[in-house]
Design a protein around this motif. Sequence first.
Motif, PDB file in Angstrom:
ATOM      1  N   HIS A  31      63.368  15.376  24.766  1.00 60.58           N
ATOM      2  CA  HIS A  31      63.878  14.446  25.936  1.00 60.58           C
ATOM      3  C   HIS A  31      64.802  13.517  25.405  1.00 60.58           C
ATOM      4  O   HIS A  31      64.474  12.686  24.637  1.00 60.58           O
ATOM      5  N   GLU A  62      67.565  18.221  25.534  1.00 60.08           N
ATOM      6  CA  GLU A  62      68.164  17.665  26.823  1.00 60.08           C
ATOM      7  C   GLU A  62      69.398  16.906  26.888  1.00 60.08           C
ATOM      8  O   GLU A  62      69.570  16.181  25.691  1.00 60.08           O
ATOM      9  N   ASP A  78      71.475  14.731  29.514  1.00 57.61           N
ATOM     10  CA  ASP A  78      71.751  14.231  30.667  1.00 57.61           C
ATOM     11  C   ASP A  78      73.300  13.873  30.873  1.00 57.61           C
ATOM     12  O   ASP A  78      73.836  13.500  29.884  1.00 57.61           O
ATOM     13  N   GLU A 135      71.083  18.168  32.278  1.00 59.37           N
ATOM     14  CA  GLU A 135      70.815  17.632  33.721  1.00 59.37           C
ATOM     15  C   GLU A 135      72.039  16.977  34.385  1.00 59.37           C
ATOM     16  O   GLU A 135      72.912  16.413  33.635  1.00 59.37           O
ATOM     17  N   LYS A 141      73.624  14.792  36.558  1.00 62.86           N
ATOM     18  CA  LYS A 141      73.296  13.343  37.075  1.00 62.86           C
ATOM     19  C   LYS A 141      73.981  12.877  38.336  1.00 62.86           C
ATOM     20  O   LYS A 141      75.298  13.033  38.226  1.00 62.86           O
ATOM     21  N   GLN A 184      69.391  21.601  35.258  1.00 57.31           N
ATOM     22  CA  GLN A 184      68.345  20.739  35.656  1.00 57.31           C
ATOM     23  C   GLN A 184      68.984  19.730  36.868  1.00 57.31           C
ATOM     24  O   GLN A 184      70.136  19.247  36.391  1.00 57.31           O
TER      25      GLN A 184
HETATM   26 CA    CA Z   1      66.813  13.947  32.294  1.00 55.65          CA
END
Ligand code: CA
Length: 318
Positions: A11, A38, A40, A147, A149, A184
Amino acid sequence: MSGAGPIVIAHRGASGYLPEHTLEAKAMAHAMGADFIEQDVVLTRDGIPIVLHDIHLDSTTDVEHRFGGRCREDGRFYALDFTLAEIRQLRLHERSYKDERGREHAYFPTRFPLGQGEFSLPTLEEEIQLLAGLDRSRGTRTGLYVEIKAPRWHAAQGMDIATAVLEVLQRTGYGDRPERVFLQCFDDQTLIALKSRTPLPLIQLIGDNAWGEDGGVDYDAMRTPEGIARVASYAQGIGPWIPQVVHQGQSGLEVTDLTRQAKRHQILVHPYTLRKDQLPEGIEDPDQLHQLLFDQAGVDGLFTDFPDITRRYLDSRP
Ligand code: CA
Ligand code: G3P
């Protein structure tokens, strides 16, 4: 990747040990044997996808010090108001907050020291190049877990973040590798629109209605059996908040029905986030949480700030 079985998702990198979303934290997560790492992603003013958790720069960089007058009326410094050339001048640090007297404090006091080190903010493409290079030199196959955002907020500012992310994945050779990338997002409409645009598996993040996430999605409705059936029509999995999977019931810690509902529709469950320095109420150590999530709930992977201890737990299971 370690093969069949639940996956370790680092993460924001090995963010328990080094400032989140630095290349150093990503290299460490790679070395610790994370299956996926991950990213973001938000956009700069010139439309470049960068790896940053917030749409703001002030919680993890020295932007206020370097570009003092460039905040919006709310006092926040938005990545979208700075070019990549300007963002490259920033120094990144451990997540911090200011108290009522304006004094800065580390969000996680026992992690990497706040004022120490020389870290910078990477683009998505730079991070992918690093991980691909490490895969080659280490003979591994590490996945990306990207991800998107605040897509609705970006759209309101005139920017299409989903398209910008897909372009980087395509350019770096990951756009057609569904075994190596998850996409995601908290916003269901973004994922629904992506379904016909990419072969990559989509993960619906599930938040709490009280957080006021971008787009105002109703996560209470999403967690009902009907809601999960709907998610299964466009996504390959869900990313729930840990308390939505394991919570304090009347007779102690209990597994909720959410994972079973997801399994009924054969979709994946990847909860977030294991933090050994911020465990849920009633949990005494990380392995108790690992046991509840992996062995009792039966989740398929876990976002963890400490990829080494999650890796160790999974590798030592019978
Ligand atoms: Ca995230
Ligand atoms: O993406 C999984 C998890 O990271 C979601 O929460 O706020 O840490 O991005 P956040």
